[in-house]
Scaffold this active site. Structure first.
Site, PDB file in Angstrom:
ATOM      1  N   TYR A  82      42.026  55.141  42.224  1.00  0.00           N
ATOM      2  CA  TYR A  82      40.872  55.330  43.098  1.00  0.00           C
ATOM      3  C   TYR A  82      39.562  55.427  42.313  1.00  0.00           C
ATOM      4  O   TYR A  82      38.478  55.326  42.901  1.00  0.00           O
ATOM      5  CB  TYR A  82      41.020  56.593  43.948  1.00  0.00           C
ATOM      6  CG  TYR A  82      42.116  56.569  44.974  1.00  0.00           C
ATOM      7  CD1 TYR A  82      42.880  55.428  45.232  1.00  0.00           C
ATOM      8  CD2 TYR A  82      42.413  57.715  45.711  1.00  0.00           C
ATOM      9  CE1 TYR A  82      43.884  55.430  46.176  1.00  0.00           C
ATOM     10  CE2 TYR A  82      43.427  57.731  46.663  1.00  0.00           C
ATOM     11  CZ  TYR A  82      44.163  56.587  46.885  1.00  0.00           C
ATOM     12  OH  TYR A  82      45.173  56.608  47.818  1.00  0.00           O
ATOM     13  N   HIS A 139      52.495  54.683  42.663  1.00  0.00           N
ATOM     14  CA  HIS A 139      51.681  54.207  43.771  1.00  0.00           C
ATOM     15  C   HIS A 139      52.249  52.984  44.490  1.00  0.00           C
ATOM     16  O   HIS A 139      51.900  52.718  45.641  1.00  0.00           O
ATOM     17  CB  HIS A 139      50.277  53.869  43.233  1.00  0.00           C
ATOM     18  CG  HIS A 139      49.189  54.044  44.229  1.00  0.00           C
ATOM     19  ND1 HIS A 139      47.882  54.259  43.872  1.00  0.00           N
ATOM     20  CD2 HIS A 139      49.187  54.045  45.584  1.00  0.00           C
ATOM     21  CE1 HIS A 139      47.128  54.377  44.950  1.00  0.00           C
ATOM     22  NE2 HIS A 139      47.899  54.248  46.000  1.00  0.00           N
ATOM     23  N   LYS A 278      41.039  60.520  55.854  1.00  0.00           N
ATOM     24  CA  LYS A 278      39.877  60.463  54.965  1.00  0.00           C
ATOM     25  C   LYS A 278      38.601  60.646  55.766  1.00  0.00           C
ATOM     26  O   LYS A 278      38.407  59.991  56.792  1.00  0.00           O
ATOM     27  CB  LYS A 278      39.846  59.116  54.239  1.00  0.00           C
ATOM     28  CG  LYS A 278      38.675  58.934  53.288  1.00  0.00           C
ATOM     29  CD  LYS A 278      38.666  57.530  52.703  1.00  0.00           C
ATOM     30  CE  LYS A 278      38.169  56.515  53.715  1.00  0.00           C
ATOM     31  NZ  LYS A 278      37.952  55.181  53.106  1.00  0.00           N
ATOM     32  N   GLU A 287      37.490  68.895  62.554  1.00  0.00           N
ATOM     33  CA  GLU A 287      38.325  68.413  63.651  1.00  0.00           C
ATOM     34  C   GLU A 287      39.698  67.985  63.145  1.00  0.00           C
ATOM     35  O   GLU A 287      40.726  68.267  63.776  1.00  0.00           O
ATOM     36  CB  GLU A 287      37.644  67.240  64.355  1.00  0.00           C
ATOM     37  CG  GLU A 287      36.424  67.623  65.174  1.00  0.00           C
ATOM     38  CD  GLU A 287      35.762  66.421  65.815  1.00  0.00           C
ATOM     39  OE1 GLU A 287      36.165  65.270  65.504  1.00  0.00           O
ATOM     40  OE2 GLU A 287      34.836  66.621  66.624  1.00  0.00           O
ATOM     41  N   ASN A 288      39.720  67.307  62.005  1.00  0.00           N
ATOM     42  CA  ASN A 288      40.987  66.805  61.459  1.00  0.00           C
ATOM     43  C   ASN A 288      41.935  67.930  61.047  1.00  0.00           C
ATOM     44  O   ASN A 288      43.146  67.711  60.932  1.00  0.00           O
ATOM     45  CB  ASN A 288      40.727  65.901  60.260  1.00  0.00           C
ATOM     46  CG  ASN A 288      40.085  64.585  60.630  1.00  0.00           C
ATOM     47  OD1 ASN A 288      40.035  64.211  61.803  1.00  0.00           O
ATOM     48  ND2 ASN A 288      39.583  63.864  59.646  1.00  0.00           N
TER      49      ASN A 288
END
Length: 326
Positions: A82, A139, A278, A287-288
């Site tokens: 990333y 990964h 994300k 909220e998540n």
């Protein structure tokens, strides 16, 4: 076993695991959000919700992780590929929270021999500025170009096991792995495969194994199935928004005074599937994480399981593309 039955059984099992872990004095529970955990390996508990950081650069990742930790988040997901771990390291260094109050997942590229994988593991830890990660994954079952095959999978896994023995990871697992890839690992592993992190979301509840990479098989073999892109971030066109403002999730959400994304995420965590949505928006972040004080009805769970929209983002509605990797 039919997937609906498997989901029901997994939900019961997950509820028991979460209830058991919540009764402990786990520091992961001593934060503002009190996010439940699920046992993924002996003595290792993983929060059922966390923050994904894919496609964030160092600056955005630092700000997002800082906000998440301040809010009480307990799981941060990243990867060497990333290119944002140094930003995350700055956020971790700046927080006043103790190390055992948050769970860090990272990943190294697939398709590497033992020495290359070991170098990647050490680099990932160095970039994060940590003595250990809670979970380290490989990964992909090969390089991103599809090279490496079984031999490199076994060498990478051996490096991961050595990483655990050195005290640098508490648990290890895989990502994008299909059944045949995990079977390779199970021929030689001496440390359990804790996690398979795979694209999964509402719309895939009745999908075939080539789409889910084998959710039922993973559960049957004691491997925790974790969802990345739980809101179908990689999906194209209208599918990209289906779990944000689509009719099904928003109509169900109205019953509970929740948003479409909260409904889509709740469908997963209610089954015991960890999710890592994300966002860098603190409002969406809050909220998540608001998924654990309410419960979807059996009827709503069934409707969310039954829908086939949006399908997996990959090579077609029934093909993630992962299972084509040799």
């Amino acid at each position: 076993m039919k997937l609906a039955a498997t989901i029901a059984a997994a939900a019961v099992s997950a509820s028991a695991a979460v209830s058991a872990s919540a009764a402990t004095s786990n520091p992961l529970h001593n934060t503002k959000l009190n996010i439940p955990t699920i046992t993924i390996a002996p003595t290792v508990e993983m929060p059922l919700q966390g923050l994904g950081t894919w496609e964030y650069n160092d600056t955005v990742a630092e700000a997002a992780v800082t906000a998440a930790l301040d809010m009480g988040y307990t799981h941060i997901d990243t990867a060497l590929g990333y290119d944002n771990q140094e930003g995350i390291a700055r956020a971790l260094k700046a927080t006043s929270r103790p190390r055992d109050s948050y769970f860090i997942t990272s990943k190294i590229p697939g398709g590497q021999n033992h020495s290359a994988a070991t170098a990647s593991l050490d680099l990932a830890l160095e970039q994060l500025g940590l003595d250990y990660v809670d979970l380290m994954l490989t990964h992909f079952p090969a390089t991103w170009e599809g090279e490496g095959g079984k031999e490199m999978r076994l060498q990478t896994w051996a490096a991961l096991e050595d990483f655990v023995r050195a005290g640098k990871a508490r648990a290890i697992g895989v990502s994008h792995y299909c059944i045949q890839h995990i079977k390779d690992i199970l021929e030689v592993n001496t440390i359990p495969v804790a996690i398979n992190q795979v694209q999964y979301h509402v719309g895939m509840g009745t999908a075939v194994p080539n789409a889910t990479d084998g959710i039922e098989w993973d559960w049957a073999h004691g491997i925790t199935y974790e969802s990345f892109s739980p809101l179908c971030g990689p999906c194209d066109g209208s599918d990209h928004w289906e779990l944000i403002n689509g009719t099904l999730v928003t109509s169900i959400g109205a019953k509970y005074n929740k948003t479409g994304p909260q409904v889509a995420l709740k469908w997963q965590v209610q089954q015991g599937i960890p999710v890592i949505p994300k966002t860098s928006n603190p409002e969406h972040m809050a909220e998540n994480a608001d998924l654990f004080s309410w419960t979807l009805s059996e009827e709503d769970m069934a409707a969310l399981t039954k829908t086939t929209v949006p399908p997996v983002a990959g090579n077609g509605p029934d093909d993630s593309g992962d299972c084509e990797i040799a």
